[in-house]
Design a protein around this motif. Structure first.
Motif, mmCIF file in Angstrom:
data_model
loop_
_atom_site.group_PDB
_atom_site.id
_atom_site.type_symbol
_atom_site.label_atom_id
_atom_site.label_comp_id
_atom_site.label_asym_id
_atom_site.label_seq_id
_atom_site.Cartn_x
_atom_site.Cartn_y
_atom_site.Cartn_z
ATOM 1 N N GLN A 184 16.970 23.980 -2.497
ATOM 2 C CA GLN A 184 17.403 25.016 -1.567
ATOM 3 C C GLN A 184 18.245 24.465 -0.417
ATOM 4 O O GLN A 184 19.256 25.069 -0.041
ATOM 5 C CB GLN A 184 16.186 25.754 -1.023
ATOM 6 C CG GLN A 184 16.533 27.007 -0.272
ATOM 7 C CD GLN A 184 15.300 27.817 0.093
ATOM 8 O OE1 GLN A 184 14.204 27.291 0.160
ATOM 9 N NE2 GLN A 184 15.491 29.089 0.342
ATOM 10 N N ARG A 198 22.001 25.738 0.171
ATOM 11 C CA ARG A 198 22.279 26.416 1.447
ATOM 12 C C ARG A 198 23.413 25.696 2.185
ATOM 13 O O ARG A 198 24.298 26.340 2.749
ATOM 14 C CB ARG A 198 21.030 26.455 2.319
ATOM 15 C CG ARG A 198 21.208 27.356 3.538
ATOM 16 C CD ARG A 198 20.008 27.417 4.450
ATOM 17 N NE ARG A 198 18.751 27.587 3.754
ATOM 18 C CZ ARG A 198 17.670 26.823 3.984
ATOM 19 N NH1 ARG A 198 17.704 25.863 4.868
ATOM 20 N NH2 ARG A 198 16.559 27.051 3.331
ATOM 21 N N SER A 199 23.408 24.379 2.163
ATOM 22 C CA SER A 199 24.473 23.611 2.830
ATOM 23 C C SER A 199 25.830 23.878 2.184
ATOM 24 O O SER A 199 26.833 24.019 2.875
ATOM 25 C CB SER A 199 24.164 22.120 2.773
ATOM 26 O OG SER A 199 23.017 21.824 3.527
ATOM 27 N N ASN A 236 26.770 26.526 0.578
ATOM 28 C CA ASN A 236 27.182 27.911 0.800
ATOM 29 C C ASN A 236 27.527 28.222 2.254
ATOM 30 O O ASN A 236 28.141 29.239 2.534
ATOM 31 C CB ASN A 236 26.097 28.882 0.312
ATOM 32 C CG ASN A 236 26.154 29.068 -1.182
ATOM 33 O OD1 ASN A 236 27.213 29.300 -1.741
ATOM 34 N ND2 ASN A 236 25.010 28.959 -1.837
ATOM 35 N N SER A 237 27.131 27.339 3.176
ATOM 36 C CA SER A 237 27.442 27.594 4.594
ATOM 37 C C SER A 237 28.794 26.973 4.932
ATOM 38 O O SER A 237 29.169 25.932 4.404
ATOM 39 C CB SER A 237 26.360 27.028 5.502
ATOM 40 O OG SER A 237 26.508 25.630 5.647
ATOM 41 N N LEU A 238 29.526 27.625 5.789
ATOM 42 C CA LEU A 238 30.841 27.123 6.176
ATOM 43 C C LEU A 238 30.752 25.857 7.012
ATOM 44 O O LEU A 238 31.667 25.062 7.056
ATOM 45 C CB LEU A 238 31.608 28.209 6.938
ATOM 46 C CG LEU A 238 31.942 29.450 6.114
ATOM 47 C CD1 LEU A 238 32.570 30.521 7.003
ATOM 48 C CD2 LEU A 238 32.851 29.105 4.967
ATOM 49 N N SER A 239 29.623 25.659 7.689
ATOM 50 C CA SER A 239 29.499 24.508 8.584
ATOM 51 C C SER A 239 29.005 23.252 7.884
ATOM 52 O O SER A 239 29.019 22.177 8.467
ATOM 53 C CB SER A 239 28.542 24.852 9.729
ATOM 54 O OG SER A 239 27.250 25.116 9.204
ATOM 55 N N LEU A 240 28.557 23.371 6.626
ATOM 56 C CA LEU A 240 27.979 22.254 5.877
ATOM 57 C C LEU A 240 26.912 21.546 6.714
ATOM 58 O O LEU A 240 26.957 20.354 6.963
ATOM 59 C CB LEU A 240 29.050 21.255 5.426
ATOM 60 C CG LEU A 240 28.628 20.265 4.350
ATOM 61 C CD1 LEU A 240 28.313 20.975 3.044
ATOM 62 C CD2 LEU A 240 29.678 19.217 4.112
ATOM 63 N N SER A 241 25.968 22.338 7.201
ATOM 64 C CA SER A 241 24.897 21.785 8.024
ATOM 65 C C SER A 241 23.845 21.148 7.123
ATOM 66 O O SER A 241 23.183 21.816 6.337
ATOM 67 C CB SER A 241 24.264 22.890 8.882
ATOM 68 O OG SER A 241 23.783 23.909 8.048
ATOM 69 N N CYS A 242 23.754 19.836 7.209
ATOM 70 C CA CYS A 242 22.787 19.108 6.400
ATOM 71 C C CYS A 242 22.492 17.765 7.071
ATOM 72 O O CYS A 242 23.128 17.404 8.053
ATOM 73 C CB CYS A 242 23.315 18.882 4.986
ATOM 74 S SG CYS A 242 24.793 17.846 4.917
ATOM 75 N N TRP A 253 21.244 28.920 -5.599
ATOM 76 C CA TRP A 253 19.876 28.417 -5.548
ATOM 77 C C TRP A 253 19.036 29.283 -6.470
ATOM 78 O O TRP A 253 19.152 30.512 -6.461
ATOM 79 C CB TRP A 253 19.316 28.475 -4.128
ATOM 80 C CG TRP A 253 17.872 28.127 -4.103
ATOM 81 C CD1 TRP A 253 17.326 26.878 -4.198
ATOM 82 C CD2 TRP A 253 16.772 29.039 -4.011
ATOM 83 N NE1 TRP A 253 15.963 26.951 -4.173
ATOM 84 C CE2 TRP A 253 15.589 28.261 -4.059
ATOM 85 C CE3 TRP A 253 16.671 30.407 -3.905
ATOM 86 C CZ2 TRP A 253 14.328 28.843 -3.992
ATOM 87 C CZ3 TRP A 253 15.411 30.976 -3.834
ATOM 88 C CH2 TRP A 253 14.259 30.185 -3.876
#
Length: 195
Positions: free
Chosen positions: A110, A114-115, A117-123, A148
């Motif tokens: 997940q 999620r990373s 699919n997010s525009l910020s690539l928050s990981c 996911w």
């Protein structure tokens, strides 16, 4: 007796095949095929902490539920999240090598999905170097989506990651996969080659 239990488990839904909606109300969970002319790349990973390595399982299936490619890859990694990110990368590389145009990349990781699919690539910072090439390869496809899925719908890739060494995967698997994998594909409701 063990083979009878294995065969029975392929017919009857197990706890892993269903999710609870309410007390006593369940919904069966199965893999679903991609849109027509698309390919679905299911990836999964298992990690061996003591050895700092993992195995990746990749299963490519088409819109007619046909199993096109099965692949296992061994990687070195410090965390399970890193192995899961590498699984997505290996799935993308395989799809690119197969010159696929429209793909759905599915994983039960997940955080990774999620990373992506997010525009910020928050990981986590240690995943970032593996996810940048994933996004670059993803842009090379005509259409690409990151999905996911529940672990129960990702069983085939999970089986390959946990049970199949990279040396065992061969071209013959497309025509005649191991009987243990056929059972999982049958549970997904897919047509499978005879044993």
């Amino acid at each position: 007796m063990d083979s009878f239990k294995l065969a029975s488990s392929c017919i009857r839904p197990s706890g892993a095949d269903r999710i609870t909606l309410a007390r006593g109300v369940y919904r069966l969970v199965r893999w679903s095929p991609p849109p027509v002319n698309w390919r679905k790349i299911n990836v999964n990973a298992c990690w061996r902490r003591n050895f700092l390595c993992g195995n990746i399982g990749i299963v490519v299936r088409d819109s007619y539920s046909g199993c096109n490619v099965v692949r296992s890859v061994r990687v070195h990694a410090f965390t399970i999240e890193m192995v899961e990110a590498l699984a997505v990368l290996e799935g993308c590389l395989l799809a690119n090598n197969l010159q696929l145009l429209e793909v759905v990349i599915e994983s039960d990781a997940q955080v990774i999905m999620r990373s992506l699919n997010s525009l910020s690539l928050s990981c986590d910072w240690d995943l970032f170097p593996n996810l940048i090439p994933v996004l670059e390869i993803g842009r090379s496809f005509q259409s690409c989506s990151w999905s996911w899925v529940l672990r129960a719908t990702n069983r085939a890739a999970d089986f390959v990651a946990r049970n199949i060494s990279p040396e065992m995967c061969g071209f013959s698997w497309v025509v005649r996969p191991p009987s243990s994998l056929v059972g999982i594909l049958n549970k997904d409701g897919l047509p499978c080659p005879p044993l």
